[in-house]
Design an enzyme around this catalytic site. Structure first.
Site, short mmCIF file in Angstrom:
data_model
loop_
_atom_site.label_atom_id
_atom_site.label_comp_id
_atom_site.label_asym_id
_atom_site.label_seq_id
_atom_site.Cartn_x
_atom_site.Cartn_y
_atom_site.Cartn_z
N LEU A 132 69.70 48.71 2.18
CA LEU A 132 69.43 50.15 2.31
C LEU A 132 69.34 50.64 0.88
CD1 LEU A 132 69.11 52.35 4.45
CD2 LEU A 132 71.56 52.80 4.29
N ASP A 133 68.17 51.13 0.48
CA ASP A 133 67.95 51.36 -0.94
C ASP A 133 68.92 52.36 -1.54
OD1 ASP A 133 66.76 54.08 -1.47
OD2 ASP A 133 65.24 53.39 -0.08
N MET A 134 69.05 52.31 -2.84
CA MET A 134 70.08 53.06 -3.56
C MET A 134 70.06 54.55 -3.24
SD MET A 134 70.64 53.19 -7.68
CE MET A 134 71.86 54.26 -8.44
N HIS A 135 68.88 55.12 -3.07
CA HIS A 135 68.77 56.57 -2.89
C HIS A 135 68.83 56.99 -1.42
CE1 HIS A 135 67.90 56.80 -7.13
NE2 HIS A 135 66.92 55.92 -6.98
#
Length: 260
Positions: free
Chosen positions: A104-107
């Site tokens: 789940l991407d950082m942002h």
């Protein structure tokens, strides 16, 4: 006998995928000889080492399964060379070394499973596993009907034609729109790239649920940064097995927990 990558994951040293990379890098040995992926080991007789350090499975080892509401600003990699905040910091009160299932991407925010069960991780992340993930995407402004429809049309991302994506508008106010997107695959930053192609600007991206053939896992009332153990029934249904898992979280353990 156990596959060596599973044994390493069961020792809580690293995830099964990371173990495979370590074996490929030549830093894993069995009885002094370089290991190979798929090799079987007998924990009672074989000596498995990583960079010369003998690893053993703890006698009190238990599979642990956690559902986290990930805040933005945390990466989901097992090891980050940039030393950014890692989701494992949010579950440091768990008495087990956990690894995220998938990315789940950082942002992005939202539902993320963490576990030390390498077998289940491999199953859930394998391309053949039938599941879908539901996201709520908060957009800046009010997209046109054509822009929303574009998200469900055939689309090529990074030279790959993605599977059809379900998309619907669930809320719209002046200057703000929330859409729900249902993905059956998880390409790198897929939703962000899709919205860029459609000319849409994302303000916030949150994973709300993971849907498998046997169970739907949702965030429920978990606030950002909070987590809970999965129940025995949830683990059983998630894995698709007929029997429950003896090491899944108990009803008491399934209570909501804060990150700090």
């Amino acid at each position: 006998m156990l596959r060596i990558q599973k044994y390493i994951a069961d020792c809580g040293v690293m995830s099964r995928r990371a173990a495979e990379r370590a074996i490929e890098d030549g830093i894993v040995t069995v009885n002094g000889q370089p290991a190979h992926i798929g090799q079987s080991v007998d924990p009672r007789r074989d000596k498995v080492c990583i960079r010369g350090r003998h690893i053993k499975q703890r006698r009190d080892f238990r599979y642990t399964y956690v559902l986290l509401n990930k805040p933005a600003g945390y990466v989901t990699t097992a090891k980050d060379e940039l030393e950014r905040r890692n989701v494992t910091e949010l579950v440091k009160k768990v008495d087990a070394r956990l690894f995220p299932v998938g990315r789940l991407d950082m942002h992005s925010e939202g539902l993320l499973i963490l576990t030390n069960d390498g077998g289940l991780t491999q199953k859930l992340t394998h391309p053949s596993f039938s599941s879908s993930k539901i996201y709520h995407v908060i957009l800046r402004g009010n997209p046109t009907a054509e822009q929303i429809a574009r998200l469900s049309e055939p689309m090529v991302i990074d030279d790959y034609e993605i599977r059809p994506v379900g998309c619907r508008t669930i809320e719209q106010t002046e200057g703000r729109t929330i859409i729900e997107m249902t993905l059956t695959e998880g390409r790198n930053r897929q939703i962000r790239k899709m919205c860029e192609i459609a000319g849409l600007e994302i303000r916030k991206l949150r994973r709300m649920a993971i849907v498998t053939p046997h169970i739907t896992l949702e965030l429920g009332k978990l606030r950002l940064g909070e987590w809970r153990y999965l129940t025995r029934d949830e683990v059983k249904l998630l894995s698709g097995m007929a029997g429950g898992s003896e090491n899944a979280g108990s009803a008491e353990n399934s209570k909501r927990r804060r990150a700090n």
